[in-house]
Write a protein that holds these residues in place. Structure first.
Motif, PDB file in Angstrom:
ATOM      1  N   GLN A  83       0.317  -1.290  -4.835  1.00 27.88           N
ATOM      2  CA  GLN A  83      -1.109  -1.677  -4.445  1.00 27.88           C
ATOM      3  C   GLN A  83      -1.313  -3.070  -3.880  1.00 27.88           C
ATOM      4  OE1 GLN A  83      -4.164  -0.305  -6.976  1.00 27.88           O
ATOM      5  NE2 GLN A  83      -3.567   1.755  -6.677  1.00 27.88           N
ATOM      6  N   GLU A 117      -0.278  -3.623  -9.070  1.00 32.83           N
ATOM      7  CA  GLU A 117      -1.665  -4.027  -8.451  1.00 32.83           C
ATOM      8  C   GLU A 117      -1.617  -5.445  -7.890  1.00 32.83           C
ATOM      9  OE1 GLU A 117      -5.006  -3.402 -10.932  1.00 32.83           O
ATOM     10  OE2 GLU A 117      -4.573  -1.254 -10.903  1.00 32.83           O
ATOM     11  N   GLY A 155       0.784  -1.111   0.074  1.00 32.02           N
ATOM     12  CA  GLY A 155       0.090   0.015   0.131  1.00 32.02           C
ATOM     13  C   GLY A 155       0.728   1.166   0.009  1.00 32.02           C
ATOM     14  N   GLU A 210      -0.781  -6.490  -1.358  1.00 31.00           N
ATOM     15  CA  GLU A 210      -0.940  -6.673  -0.128  1.00 31.00           C
ATOM     16  C   GLU A 210       0.486  -7.106   0.590  1.00 31.00           C
ATOM     17  OE1 GLU A 210      -4.132  -9.372   0.660  1.00 31.00           O
ATOM     18  OE2 GLU A 210      -5.601  -8.043   0.249  1.00 31.00           O
TER      19      GLU A 210
END
Length: 269
Positions: free
Chosen positions: A187, A224, A110, A189
């Motif tokens: 983006q 992503e 993030g 995790e």
């Protein structure tokens, strides 16, 4: 060859220089020395690479009648339209440039960051009002690398070690290198380990600020799900920290959809 310091000036990108027949303009910039000579029927360009331990920070030029030794390679070009003006235009690499931080950088899940990278510039030697290119010379010896899944799938790229600096003030400013801000957005995790990154140098235009520094538009990379899903966007404007800039060179290639898709596939490969 010995050059007197008298008459030396700072070299300038995208500025026409006028020579008389028989005159030679000498430049020392980056890791090269270059002599451009105007004769009645031809242009002569001589250049040699320097073996330097440190990166020079200045660009000097002078106009006179002194030539280097015969061992320096010579290129001859027919003089058309009797033009007597020379212009030196910068250009980025004609292949993508793989940026390799000396120390890998981890971006947390993030997270995002902006790194500043300096890339090698080529000097285009141009004549006349239409900037007809006689030759172009890399201002340091570029290294090559292969980026791809295997020896059959991939592409040849230039490679450039970088400190991948996070603070703009720490980036060395040299007239033969261009600064590119690269914003990385993770983006995923999981943390993203940045060990190398393929910068699409052929897609970047060049701009010069009031201090003679070259800048490109910023590049944003967004990851992503996995590294192969990364998307890349070249900004339309320059970072405000670049200062007041003038456009000095177009990108070598226009933004083409297919070209970018291939870049995505190997952005971190």
């Amino acid at each position: 060859m010995e050059n007197n310091t008298e008459g030396r000036r700072d070299g300038v990108w995208a500025q026409p220089y006028s020579l008389a027949s028989g005159q030679t303009q000498f430049h020392q910039l980056g890791h090269i020395r270059l002599w451009a000579t105007l004769l009645d029927q031809e242009w002569q360009i001589r250049s040699e690479a320097l073996d330097l331990d440190t990166d020079p920070a200045s660009w000097t030029e002078t106009i006179g009648h002194t030539l280097p030794s015969a061992s320096v390679p010579l290129q001859r070009f027919i003089r058309e339209n009797q033009s007597s003006t020379l212009t030196f235009l910068p250009a980025l690499a004609d292949l993508p440039t793989v940026i390799r931080p000396f120390q890998p950088l981890t971006i947390p899940a993030g997270g995002r960051c902006t790194i500043y990278v300096g890339t090698l510039v080529w000097m285009k030697v141009c004549v006349g009002d239409h900037h007809t290119v006689l030759t172009e010379i890399p201002l340091a010896s570029p290294s090559m690398t292969w980026v791809g899944r295997n020896t059959m799938e991939g592409e040849l790229c230039y490679t450039s070690p970088s400190f991948a600096r996070l603070v703009l003030e720490a980036v060395p400013k040299r007239p033969w290198r261009a600064v590119t801000p690269v914003t990385l957005i993770n983006q995923r995790e999981q943390p993203l380990l940045l060990e190398r990154f393929s910068l699409p140098t052929p897609l970047l235009s060049l701009h010069q600020n009031d201090r003679g520094q070259l800048w490109t538009p910023g590049v944003t990379v967004e990851v992503e799900t996995d590294m192969n899903s990364a998307s890349l966007h070249v900004e339309q404007s320059l970072l405000s920290a670049a200062g007041n800039c003038r456009h000095v060179a177009d990108a070598r290639e226009k933004m083409a959809r297919g070209r970018l898709v291939r870049a995505f596939d190997r952005m971190f490969g």
